[in-house]
Design a protein around this motif. Structure first.
Motif, mmCIF file in Angstrom:
data_model
loop_
_atom_site.group_PDB
_atom_site.id
_atom_site.type_symbol
_atom_site.label_atom_id
_atom_site.label_comp_id
_atom_site.label_asym_id
_atom_site.label_seq_id
_atom_site.Cartn_x
_atom_site.Cartn_y
_atom_site.Cartn_z
ATOM 1 N N LEU A 1 -13.504 24.985 -33.355
ATOM 2 C CA LEU A 1 -13.082 26.138 -34.142
ATOM 3 C C LEU A 1 -12.653 25.748 -35.558
ATOM 4 N N GLY A 2 -12.573 24.444 -35.810
ATOM 5 C CA GLY A 2 -12.126 23.987 -37.123
ATOM 6 C C GLY A 2 -10.618 23.936 -37.252
ATOM 7 N N ALA A 3 -9.919 23.726 -36.129
ATOM 8 C CA ALA A 3 -8.453 23.747 -36.137
ATOM 9 C C ALA A 3 -7.848 22.389 -35.797
ATOM 10 N N THR A 4 -8.564 21.321 -36.052
ATOM 11 C CA THR A 4 -8.013 19.989 -35.802
ATOM 12 C C THR A 4 -6.884 19.712 -36.784
ATOM 13 N N GLY A 5 -5.727 19.312 -36.250
ATOM 14 C CA GLY A 5 -4.619 18.929 -37.107
ATOM 15 C C GLY A 5 -3.911 20.078 -37.799
ATOM 16 N N PRO B 1 -2.188 24.357 -36.964
ATOM 17 C CA PRO B 1 -1.918 25.376 -35.948
ATOM 18 C C PRO B 1 -3.090 26.339 -35.795
ATOM 19 N N LEU B 2 -3.345 26.745 -34.551
ATOM 20 C CA LEU B 2 -4.423 27.675 -34.241
ATOM 21 C C LEU B 2 -3.817 28.988 -33.743
ATOM 22 N N LEU B 3 -4.137 30.076 -34.433
ATOM 23 C CA LEU B 3 -3.644 31.400 -34.076
ATOM 24 C C LEU B 3 -4.828 32.251 -33.643
ATOM 25 N N MET B 4 -4.780 32.798 -32.413
ATOM 26 C CA MET B 4 -5.923 33.527 -31.852
ATOM 27 C C MET B 4 -5.659 35.026 -31.795
ATOM 28 N N ALA B 5 -6.638 35.792 -32.241
ATOM 29 C CA ALA B 5 -6.645 37.241 -32.050
ATOM 30 C C ALA B 5 -7.969 37.610 -31.398
ATOM 31 N N VAL B 6 -7.928 38.590 -30.498
ATOM 32 C CA VAL B 6 -9.120 38.967 -29.749
ATOM 33 C C VAL B 6 -9.214 40.487 -29.692
ATOM 34 N N ARG C 1 -0.423 30.609 -46.418
ATOM 35 C CA ARG C 1 -1.435 29.743 -47.043
ATOM 36 C C ARG C 1 -0.809 28.513 -47.705
ATOM 37 N N ASP C 2 0.498 28.574 -47.992
ATOM 38 C CA ASP C 2 1.165 27.437 -48.635
ATOM 39 C C ASP C 2 1.796 26.476 -47.632
ATOM 40 N N LEU C 3 1.691 26.806 -46.336
ATOM 41 C CA LEU C 3 2.235 25.892 -45.325
ATOM 42 C C LEU C 3 1.377 24.638 -45.266
ATOM 43 N N ASP C 4 1.968 23.567 -44.799
ATOM 44 C CA ASP C 4 1.245 22.312 -44.681
ATOM 45 C C ASP C 4 1.483 21.755 -43.275
ATOM 46 N N PRO C 5 0.449 21.743 -42.430
ATOM 47 C CA PRO C 5 -0.925 22.216 -42.673
ATOM 48 C C PRO C 5 -1.024 23.743 -42.587
ATOM 49 N N ALA D 1 -5.976 29.191 -24.265
ATOM 50 C CA ALA D 1 -5.272 28.010 -23.775
ATOM 51 C C ALA D 1 -5.166 26.927 -24.841
ATOM 52 N N ALA D 2 -6.087 26.951 -25.798
ATOM 53 C CA ALA D 2 -6.063 25.951 -26.861
ATOM 54 C C ALA D 2 -5.236 26.386 -28.065
ATOM 55 N N ALA D 3 -4.759 27.636 -28.066
ATOM 56 C CA ALA D 3 -4.070 28.191 -29.232
ATOM 57 C C ALA D 3 -2.578 27.884 -29.212
ATOM 58 N N ASP D 4 -1.988 27.921 -30.397
ATOM 59 C CA ASP D 4 -0.536 27.780 -30.522
ATOM 60 C C ASP D 4 0.169 29.127 -30.407
#
Length: 378
Positions: free
Chosen positions: A195-199, A201-206, A226-230, A271-274
């Motif tokens: 999904l391009g979320a290595t390293g 946080p991953l936020l999922m909406a469905v 957008r200014d958070l790191d990462p 299951a992979a999301a934060d």
């Protein structure tokens, strides 16, 4: 569940029900599949009238039901096909407003009892909203019983003129346990990388890409992190009429959001999301909310519709259409691992209070028994 050989007294033929679906959203179609399976196990004959693509997706025939293709349209040919399928039915059960209206047309002049389940409220604006209110009134006045999946829907049915409206919570079908990959060190990173979320946080909406889902509010909220790191990545799974508009905004505003289309691996993605995000303005028994709590994924959701009733205190609730509140909740949760863990624990406890599939089928079958009682006295 304790199957019985036949749901019919004194050797009579088995009760025959017709379940009517329109296009069928994920929740209502899955419910009908679960209901069909439970009814068949109890000796009830079940016919599911739905578009052929719904049967391909949910395998009603695999549950032991007969499937009859009835297009989603309310044109005369579709209504005639539905009327033919309902011939000799002891009871018809329609799911959703449009399917219910088709059932009303198909049963015109017949005394077959009609049960209607409202899974969610239909969304529209202007003249179409007035038209939908007219449909609602026509349906509830024709229905013997209206089942609402939330208290708000039951109240709405009563205000609209239903003679008998009851709460009938619909459980998310299928065996549900805490979703923990067998090899999290392998599977979770693989999904996140895809999904391009290595390293980050991953936020999922469905959910379908419709205006009432609140994705415009979600995109507004992403400006705040957008200014958070990462930088957290928002991934939205679903298709719909708003896709082009959303994609244009993502590109023009350079937002950390990906649209990945319709997916059949939502459980694994969650299951992979934060965090799971549900910004919609008024869902009832949201499939995403249920999946998130079962999967032990902290949920941030709008406080409209039936969501508060569904999740209790097991989610971070924010005012609908409030991008700032949504952004603040996300940033706060990402920085508070203890709060995230508490929500995971509360989520499992809340999910344990929801009715089981067996209880859901038993409640519906009790309604059927009430409405077909004269038949039992013959």
């Amino acid at each position: 569940m304790t199957p019985v050989s036949s749901h019919s007294p004194h050797g009579q033929s088995p009760l025959r029900t017709v379940q009517v679906l329109g296009g069928g959203n994920a929740g209502s179609s899955a419910h009908v599949r679960s209901l069909a399976s439970g009814l068949v196990a109890r000796g009830v004959r079940v016919t599911v009238c739905a578009p052929v693509e719904a049967d391909r997706a949910h395998d009603f025939t695999g549950a032991g039901a007969e499937h009859v293709h009835v297009p989603r349209s309310s044109d005369p040919a579709s209504v005639a096909a539905l009327r033919q399928a309902c011939t000799n039915a002891d009871l018809v059960h329609a799911h959703g407003l449009h399917a219910s209206f088709r059932a009303v047309l198909a049963l015109s002049g017949r005394r077959t009892p009609l049960v209607v389940t409202w899974h969610d409220r239909a969304h529209a604006e202007g003249a179409r909203a007035h038209f939908l209110r007219l449909l609602e009134r026509r349906v509830v006045k024709a229905a013997a019983v209206v089942l609402g999946t939330t208290s708000a829907l039951v109240d709405r049915a009563r205000r609209t003129g239903a003679r008998d409206a009851r709460l009938a919570a619909v459980v998310l079908p299928g065996p549900r346990e805490a979703v923990e990959p067998e090899d999290p060190d392998r599977l979770r990173p693989k999904i996140r990388a895809g999904l391009g979320a290595t390293g980050r946080p991953l936020l999922m909406a469905v959910g379908s890409l419709d205006r009432h889902r609140g994705y415009d509010t979600l995109l507004d909220a992403t400006h705040a992190w957008r200014d958070l790191d990462p930088v957290p990545l928002v991934v939205i799974a679903g298709e719909g009429p708003s896709r082009a508009e959303l994609q244009r905004r993502i590109e023009d505003e350079q937002l950390p959001v990906r649209l990945i289309g319709r997916r059949d691996d939502i459980t694994e993605l969650l299951a992979a999301a934060d965090l799971a995000l549900l910004p919609s303005s008024g869902e009832s028994r949201s499939v995403l909310a249920q999946e998130a709590l079962y999967a032990r994924v902290p949920l941030v959701a709008g406080d409209g519709g039936g969501i508060p009733e569904l999740v209790g205190d097991a989610a971070e609730l924010v005012p609908v259409r409030d991008a700032e509140a949504l952004a603040d909740a996300v940033v706060r949760l990402l920085g508070d691992p203890e709060r995230r863990e508490l929500l995971r624990e509360k989520g499992l406890r809340q999910a344990a209070t929801w009715p089981t599939e067996d209880e859901t089928v038993a409640q519906v079958l009790s309604v059927y028994d009430e409405l077909t009682q004269p038949r039992l006295l013959i």
